[in-house]
Design an enzyme around this catalytic site. Structure first.
Site, PDB file in Angstrom:
ATOM      1  N   GLU A 176      47.343  42.902  69.871  1.00  0.00           N
ATOM      2  CA  GLU A 176      46.429  43.604  68.966  1.00  0.00           C
ATOM      3  C   GLU A 176      46.398  45.112  69.215  1.00  0.00           C
ATOM      4  O   GLU A 176      45.495  45.638  69.859  1.00  0.00           O
ATOM      5  CB  GLU A 176      44.993  43.054  69.079  1.00  0.00           C
ATOM      6  CG  GLU A 176      44.055  43.669  68.039  1.00  0.00           C
ATOM      7  CD  GLU A 176      42.594  43.311  68.259  1.00  0.00           C
ATOM      8  OE1 GLU A 176      41.775  43.674  67.403  1.00  0.00           O
ATOM      9  OE2 GLU A 176      42.270  42.688  69.285  1.00  0.00           O
ATOM     10  N   LYS A 211      47.458  40.452  65.842  1.00  0.00           N
ATOM     11  CA  LYS A 211      46.205  40.757  65.165  1.00  0.00           C
ATOM     12  C   LYS A 211      46.244  42.235  64.819  1.00  0.00           C
ATOM     13  O   LYS A 211      46.286  43.089  65.714  1.00  0.00           O
ATOM     14  CB  LYS A 211      45.000  40.434  66.053  1.00  0.00           C
ATOM     15  CG  LYS A 211      43.660  40.753  65.379  1.00  0.00           C
ATOM     16  CD  LYS A 211      42.478  40.196  66.163  1.00  0.00           C
ATOM     17  CE  LYS A 211      41.163  40.570  65.481  1.00  0.00           C
ATOM     18  NZ  LYS A 211      39.989  39.944  66.132  1.00  0.00           N
TER      19      LYS A 211
END
Length: 293
Positions: A176, A211
């Site tokens: 992420e 993500k």
């Protein structure tokens, strides 16, 4: 690695509920829920309050695998129990929702237009603990604050280096590197980020996930989904309202939500059970629909 959980993450319909606010973000999450700082005297009491909030969310009749594939936990939440079971066991055994764990310990100050993750000297010990608690995967966040090629390369190198260690423990890492939605060169930063992913992906041999901030260019990350080891590409809400995040997400085919604040938006401590469950049901349904595009 739990193969049933892996199949659910690859093929299931729905989204990921991010319930992983840590020490720094917990006061804001509680304030949004209607619990101000006057309700707790110290960190221990604060974490009691936030666990009550999360327990109410997780035990709600509207928190089901009909719309929710997985949930991301903070370590303090993983260590606690929900209805007499360890939190991760409760999620999977009672709700059929896959448990993930936030594994980073925050970020250092900005340098080269990015904020890297802090060093984690006991990282392997932490991952062993996650495995012992029957966690499926992890999530680690760092932030891009400008289209700085050198900084973006550093942030991606760090994410993939840690992802490799996570994979060695049999866990599925969620990579992420968030692009701040407010920066003026967001689109350029996202193109640079994709270039760095292309550099690393040929070396990936175990399941991973991404993500990412919903990109300025719709379907920018579609190619990531074609890699055989990429289980899922999920979107963070990044400060958008739920309505706006859902609208933008629906333009990115194959990308599903991993929303935190946007998922719990509007939930309040003083709501009746019916009010709380009705709002959560509507939120979960709308996010799942946006994730199905």
């Amino acid at each position: 690695m739990n193969q049933e959980q892996l199949k659910q993450m690859r093929e299931g319909k729905g989204f990921i509920a991010a319930l992983d606010q840590s020490g720094g973000s917990t006061p804001k999450a509680l304030a949004n829920y209607g619990v101000g700082p006057e309700a707790y005297k110290n960190d221990a009491e604060m974490f009691e309050e936030v666990h009550r909030m999360r327990t109410r969310i997780m035990t709600s009749p509207s928190f089901t695998d009909e719309h929710i594939l997985a949930a991301i936990l903070f370590e303090n939440t993983m260590d606690r129990e929900v209805e007499g079971k360890k939190t991760a066991d409760y999620l999977w055994e009672e709700k059929h929702i896959v448990p993930f764990l936030k594994c980073d310990k925050g970020m250092v100050d900005e340098e080269d237009g990015v904020r890297l993750m802090k060093d984690m000297p006991e990282f392997d010990k932490f991952l062993d603990k996650a495995v012992a608690n029957r966690i499926f995967g992890t999530k680690m966040r760092s932030v891009i604050l400008s289209a700085n090629r050198e900084g973006i390369r550093k942030i991606v190198d760090q994410q993939f280096a840690l992802a490799e260690r996570i994979c060695e423990h049999g866990l599925v890492p969620i990579i992420e590197p968030e692009v701040d939605i407010h920066i003026p060169d967001k689109a350029e930063a996202e193109e640079m980020l994709l270039e760095e992913f292309r550099r690393h992906l040929p070396k990936v041999t175990k399941p991973i996930m991404f993500k990412l901030t919903i990109p300025a260019k719709a379907d920018l990350y579609r190619e990531l989904m074609e890699h055989p080891q990429v289980v899922r590409v999920v979107a963070l809400s990044g400060g958008y309202s739920r309505e706006e995040a859902n609208r933008l997400l629906a333009q990115n085919h194959g990308m599903i939500a991993s929303f935190s604040r946007a998922f719990t938006e509007g939930l309040k401590a003083d709501q009746t059970a019916e009010e709380f469950d009705t709002l959560m049901a509507a939120s979960a349904k709308a996010i799942a629909e946006a994730s199905a595009k």
